[in-house]
Design an enzyme around this catalytic site. Sequence first.
Site, PDB file in Angstrom:
ATOM      1  N   SER A 144       2.628   1.889   5.463  1.00 31.30           N
ATOM      2  CA  SER A 144       1.459   1.103   5.841  1.00 31.30           C
ATOM      3  C   SER A 144       0.955   1.535   7.221  1.00 31.30           C
ATOM      4  O   SER A 144       0.708   2.717   7.440  1.00 31.30           O
ATOM      5  CB  SER A 144       1.803  -0.385   5.781  1.00 31.30           C
ATOM      6  OG  SER A 144       0.652  -1.185   5.848  1.00 31.30           O
ATOM      7  N   GLU A 238      -4.110  -1.409  -4.722  1.00 32.97           N
ATOM      8  CA  GLU A 238      -4.135  -1.828  -3.327  1.00 32.97           C
ATOM      9  C   GLU A 238      -5.425  -1.381  -2.652  1.00 32.97           C
ATOM     10  O   GLU A 238      -5.995  -0.335  -2.979  1.00 32.97           O
ATOM     11  CB  GLU A 238      -2.926  -1.339  -2.565  1.00 32.97           C
ATOM     12  CG  GLU A 238      -2.638   0.140  -2.587  1.00 32.97           C
ATOM     13  CD  GLU A 238      -1.471   0.474  -1.653  1.00 32.97           C
ATOM     14  OE1 GLU A 238      -1.583   0.184  -0.445  1.00 32.97           O
ATOM     15  OE2 GLU A 238      -0.472   1.023  -2.122  1.00 32.97           O
ATOM     16  N   HIS A 268       0.870  -2.558  -2.733  1.00 32.92           N
ATOM     17  CA  HIS A 268       1.103  -1.985  -1.412  1.00 32.92           C
ATOM     18  C   HIS A 268       2.607  -1.885  -1.116  1.00 32.92           C
ATOM     19  O   HIS A 268       3.355  -2.843  -1.297  1.00 32.92           O
ATOM     20  CB  HIS A 268       0.422  -2.874  -0.380  1.00 32.92           C
ATOM     21  CG  HIS A 268       0.439  -2.351   1.015  1.00 32.92           C
ATOM     22  ND1 HIS A 268      -0.217  -1.193   1.382  1.00 32.92           N
ATOM     23  CD2 HIS A 268       1.016  -2.828   2.145  1.00 32.92           C
ATOM     24  CE1 HIS A 268      -0.054  -0.991   2.681  1.00 32.92           C
ATOM     25  NE2 HIS A 268       0.708  -1.964   3.169  1.00 32.92           N
TER      26      HIS A 268
END
Length: 304
Positions: A144, A238, A268
């Site tokens: 991320s 996502e 995600h």
Amino acid sequence: MSRQQRDALDALLRSAPRSETPPTLEEQRSGFTAAVTRPVPQGVVTHRTVLGGRPTLELEPAAVSGRGRLLYLHGGGYVIGSPETHAGMVGELARRAGLRAMSVDYRLAPEHPFPAAVDDGLAAYRELLAMGAGPQDLVMAGDSAGGGLTIATLLAAREAGLPQPAAVVVFSPWVDLTLAGGSIRSKEGVDPIFTAADIRAYADLYVGTGDRAHPLASPVFADLTGLPPLLVQVGANEVLLDDAVRLAARAGADDVEVTLEVGPGLPHVFQHHYGRLDEADAALDRAARFLATHLGADRLEPVR
């Protein structure tokens, strides 16, 4: 993914109620810790140390292959998360690859806005080299925001004249703080975790009124020439899907060896769901093999 696994995962991800009142920063951090943290895998020993001036969690599997080291940068929108929240997943990746891992507690926004996190990532990488680790024995990974930070750290290392590591893996990387990717809008109703407003709020806290297209904040706009072999894994469900796709395209255009994997129906950083989602285990195995292969351990079989 079986229908039973898909239904269970979707229920888990959508179970957290959304309040009309925005949570405080402390509530966001404590809630993330409660939702994400998983135990360190059996056979992985942890030690607290310092790297680049920052607290760091070292994870050492019982079966370590060679001198390789993994430098890991956790996700959390540059605002939440820690080496502890990610110790389970990082421990799994380290165990499967047979690598000692160093997970850095880089400074978080808004207390420490951009470029503090990049400075900390670079300092950690620089210290590993200064300690005698050869770049051919180092690999990096992140998820991320930590995935974007991993790429930014490599760009900062390049600009500082430091050698690049052997390989890099990023899970669902956030690499465009301008939110220009089409999936920010097209996947909003599909993503069980984030909305565009969530992503924008993290960008506001990290960059504020600064330049969100700066290559160290949004590496998708950077010249990636000279970066090491790159594996990008992302879920199709996502809002950051296009960040990963465009990062891979940018890397390829800049002559970087790159592999892009898009997991159908996956959310995600689905790798967090190892042990309960087949695709997560398979993805961690592939990531482990990718890192080990580029460290020269091409005969390594992933440990399960």
